[in-house]
Design an enzyme around this catalytic site. Structure first.
Site, PDB file in Angstrom:
ATOM      1  N   ARG A  99       0.876  -1.185   0.000  1.00 62.04           N
ATOM      2  CA  ARG A  99       0.000   0.000   0.000  1.00 62.04           C
ATOM      3  C   ARG A  99       0.908   1.229   0.000  1.00 62.04           C
ATOM      4  O   ARG A  99       1.719   1.398   0.911  1.00 62.04           O
ATOM      5  CB  ARG A  99      -0.912   0.003   1.227  1.00 62.04           C
ATOM      6  N   HIS A 126      -7.545   0.880  -6.264  1.00 61.07           N
ATOM      7  CA  HIS A 126      -7.721  -0.032  -5.132  1.00 61.07           C
ATOM      8  C   HIS A 126      -8.444  -1.276  -5.671  1.00 61.07           C
ATOM      9  O   HIS A 126      -9.582  -1.566  -5.324  1.00 61.07           O
ATOM     10  CB  HIS A 126      -8.540   0.669  -4.050  1.00 61.07           C
ATOM     11  N   GLN A 129     -10.095  -4.010  -3.398  1.00 63.36           N
ATOM     12  CA  GLN A 129     -11.364  -3.560  -2.812  1.00 63.36           C
ATOM     13  C   GLN A 129     -12.496  -3.681  -3.824  1.00 63.36           C
ATOM     14  O   GLN A 129     -13.575  -4.197  -3.503  1.00 63.36           O
ATOM     15  CB  GLN A 129     -11.228  -2.103  -2.355  1.00 63.36           C
ATOM     16  N   ASP A 217     -17.199   7.084  -1.255  1.00 61.81           N
ATOM     17  CA  ASP A 217     -15.916   6.976  -0.557  1.00 61.81           C
ATOM     18  C   ASP A 217     -15.688   8.303   0.166  1.00 61.81           C
ATOM     19  O   ASP A 217     -16.404   9.289  -0.084  1.00 61.81           O
ATOM     20  CB  ASP A 217     -14.810   6.722  -1.604  1.00 61.81           C
ATOM     21  N   CYS A 257     -16.287   1.361   0.829  1.00 63.88           N
ATOM     22  CA  CYS A 257     -15.109   0.536   1.136  1.00 63.88           C
ATOM     23  C   CYS A 257     -14.710   0.612   2.603  1.00 63.88           C
ATOM     24  O   CYS A 257     -14.031  -0.278   3.106  1.00 63.88           O
ATOM     25  CB  CYS A 257     -13.949   0.950   0.242  1.00 63.88           C
ATOM     26  N   ARG A 285     -13.479  -8.906   1.687  1.00 60.94           N
ATOM     27  CA  ARG A 285     -12.056  -8.634   1.443  1.00 60.94           C
ATOM     28  C   ARG A 285     -11.237  -9.910   1.678  1.00 60.94           C
ATOM     29  O   ARG A 285     -10.361 -10.245   0.902  1.00 60.94           O
ATOM     30  CB  ARG A 285     -11.538  -7.524   2.377  1.00 60.94           C
TER      31      ARG A 285
HETATM   32  N1  NVA Z   1      -9.970   6.585  -1.156  1.00 60.40           N
HETATM   33  C1  NVA Z   1      -9.597   6.119   0.152  1.00 60.40           C
HETATM   34  C2  NVA Z   1      -9.828   4.644   0.262  1.00 60.40           C
HETATM   35  C3  NVA Z   1      -9.498   4.058   1.605  1.00 60.40           C
HETATM   36  C4  NVA Z   1      -9.699   2.593   1.680  1.00 60.40           C
HETATM   37  C5  NVA Z   1      -8.145   6.480   0.405  1.00 60.40           C
HETATM   38  O1  NVA Z   1      -7.326   6.323  -0.496  1.00 60.40           O
HETATM   39  O2  NVA Z   1      -7.841   6.940   1.511  1.00 60.40           O
HETATM   40  N1   CP Z   2     -11.235  -0.410   2.568  1.00 59.02           N
HETATM   41  C1   CP Z   2      -9.957  -0.457   2.972  1.00 59.02           C
HETATM   42  O1   CP Z   2      -9.015  -0.618   2.172  1.00 59.02           O
HETATM   43  O2   CP Z   2      -9.814  -0.322   4.305  1.00 59.02           O
HETATM   44  P1   CP Z   2      -8.452  -0.141   5.088  1.00 59.02           P
HETATM   45  O3   CP Z   2      -7.909   1.225   4.740  1.00 59.02           O
HETATM   46  O4   CP Z   2      -8.823  -0.275   6.532  1.00 59.02           O
HETATM   47  O5   CP Z   2      -7.493  -1.205   4.631  1.00 59.02           O
END
Ligand code: NVA
Ligand code: CP
Length: 300
Positions: A99, A126, A129, A217, A257, A285
């Site tokens: 990540r 993502h 997800q 989101d 998500c 997930r």
């Molecule tokens: N768009 C959000 C998704 C988190 C799972 C982010 O990137 O923070």
């Molecule tokens: N939806 C998701 O990716 O959650 P986290 O940021 O908790 O991993």
């Protein structure tokens, strides 16, 4: 060797199979020894609850083990070049779940490392997800061809992975983003040319009309925290509340998500409603990570 950076890595044939495989794993409480003796490094440069834990548990349920690396507790935070990290970890570990910020970092890990890389979220996508969200839809409505999915909110990473998904799965994707927060137009065009049925507008009422599934989101993603105030202004009409949901189909389901900010992108009532699938999505997930890792590591 396989990597999973986006849904395109699966191609059409596997994209079709992976939902059924993940559902089968869910129904059978699937366990295996596929990763026995293997160690998967979880590199998290951003916070995570679901992705990190579902990968960690998924690896264990496939017989392997994990090591977590964060910038605070590794040389990643002291600017050791990623190309060096990739070459070192390739000598100890069997796979990287990553990540990070720019997608280019994944490309560097793939170019310099010699083990599979899995995208656990970047600024550009993502995909794990969105495949889990598609599993949540698939277990209710397996024929996607008559479905309208709405995306209400930021044209950021989640939106981009939904657009990519619309190439491989035959739903209509209606997207409503505030002006200035639409996805990159070249990406929208490329997905459209590849076959995605995407309709993009700036009006959430139009974007949600007739939807079977409604998705949103957070307004400020990880890495955008300093823009929070200006984003709250720009997104003020984009809260998925009961009034907006009333424009979708009467039985429309709500997807997110997580983590969610109640009172911003979604109202408490919609989040907690019986049409909200958010915790089924979160569970999925785990099943989807196992199906993806089976594809990556078995070469099957
Ligand atoms: N768009 C959000 C998704 C988190 C799972 C982010 O990137 O923070
Ligand atoms: N939806 C998701 O990716 O959650 P986290 O940021 O908790 O991993």
């Amino acid at each position: 060797m396989r990597h999973f950076i986006g849904i395109h890595d699966l191609g059409f044939a596997r994209a079709n199979k992976i939902l059924a495989r993940a559902l089968e794993m869910k129904q059978n409480k699937y366990r295996s020894r596929l990763l026995e003796g293997k160690v998967i490094a979880l590199i998290f440069e951003k916070a995570s609850t679901r992705t990190r834990v579902s990968f960690d548990v998924g690896v264990r349920q496939l017989g392997g083990s994990t090591i977590l690396l964060t910038p605070a507790e590794s040389q990643l935070g002291r600017a050791e070049p990623l190309r060096d990290t990739a070459r070192v970890l390739s000598r100890y570990c069997d796979g990287l779940v990553v990540r990070t910020f720019g997608q280019a970092k994944l490309e560097e890990l793939m170019a310099f490392g010699s083990i599979p890389v899995i995208n656990a979220l970047t600024d550009e996508g993502h995909p794990c997800q969105v495949l889990s969200d598609l599993l949540t839809i698939y277990e209710r409505t397996p024929d996607f061809s008559k479905l309208r999915v709405s995306w209400i909110g930021d044209g950021h990473n989640m939106a981009r992975s939904w657009m990519e998904a619309a190439i491989y799965y035959p739903f209509e994707l209606f997207m409503a983003c505030p002006k200035g927060y639409e996805p990159d137009s070249a990406y929208v065009d490329a997905c459209g040319k590849a076959g995605a049925r995407i309709f993009l507008c700036n009006d959430p009422r139009l974007g949600i009309a007739g939807a079977h599934y409604v998705n949103t989101d957070v307004w400020a993603s990880m890495g955008q925290e300093e823009e929070q105030l200006e984003r709250v202004k720009a997104f003020k009409d984009f809260c998925v509340d009961e009034e907006l949901m009333a424009l979708a189909r009467p039985d429309a389901k709500f997807l997110h998500c997580l983590p969610a900010h109640r009172g911003e992108e979604v109202s408490e009532a919609v989040f907690e409603s019986e049409n909200s699938l958010v915790f089924d999505e979160a569970e999925n997930r785990l099943h989807m990570q196992k199906a993806l890792m089976e594809w990556v590591f078995s070469g099957d």
